[in-house]
Design an enzyme around this catalytic site. Sequence first.
Site, short mmCIF file in Angstrom:
data_model
loop_
_atom_site.label_atom_id
_atom_site.label_comp_id
_atom_site.label_asym_id
_atom_site.label_seq_id
_atom_site.Cartn_x
_atom_site.Cartn_y
_atom_site.Cartn_z
N ASP A 1 -1.75 12.04 -2.61
CA ASP A 1 -1.69 13.50 -2.48
C ASP A 1 -1.86 13.90 -3.84
OD1 ASP A 1 -0.93 13.67 -0.05
OD2 ASP A 1 1.09 13.61 -0.07
N ASP B 1 0.83 -1.13 0.07
CA ASP B 1 0.07 0.04 -0.11
C ASP B 1 1.01 1.20 0.06
OD1 ASP B 1 -2.48 1.25 0.15
OD2 ASP B 1 -2.17 1.62 2.30
N ASP C 1 -10.77 10.67 -4.88
CA ASP C 1 -11.90 11.49 -4.98
C ASP C 1 -11.60 12.68 -5.70
OD1 ASP C 1 -10.24 12.35 -3.03
OD2 ASP C 1 -11.69 13.39 -2.12
#
EC number: 2.1.1.33
Length: 209
Positions: free
Chosen positions: A113, A35, A149
């Site tokens: 980010d 991850d 998103d």
Amino acid sequence: MRQHVNPLSRNFNEIERIPALIEMFGDSKSNLHLDIGCAAGEFLFDLALINTNWNYIGIEIRERLVKTAKLKVRERDIKNLYFIFGNANNILHDVQSKFIFKNVKSISFNFPDPWFKKRHYKRRVIQPEFLNLLSNSLQKGSLIFIKTDVKDLFDYMDCIISNNFNFKKIDKNDFNFSESFNPSQVKTNREKYVIVNQLDIFERIYIKI
């Protein structure tokens, strides 16, 4: 508010010692998931406890978060979870890290980010050079998961991965999550926030061919 850290800073040129898999995990032969940009690692803690047949490595650029996560791993005596501090691109390019790819079955980039300003796009985690590294290092059948998103960031990541002919897209509706690193489809804290606030989520799965 998430504090952005410049991954291109010279502070990240020096790589910490990466221990052998047998030092990281109770069972070093288990399938491995990476991850990238794991933050405090809560997502991975949930996964490691639910899905004990897999090993998990979280890579995070904010040292304070990694130190806290490592302490929690020791306190909870979790045998299938390990955290590494630094720039993922530098870490995985480093010769001492090549052995990690032997067991890697999947990699996730969850809400990285966004670096909104165009002049900062080079700071985004997925870059063509990084994809070339993954393309040359991952075994066939390995998976990449992206989720964000931010539509502009999604398009940026999707374009870079899609332009690498060694990866192809998978229809999420046809994907069998029960055999993946996340069989219970555990959500990150950011994803929970996005859902509660009814914001859009953009995601895609790719397979190494």
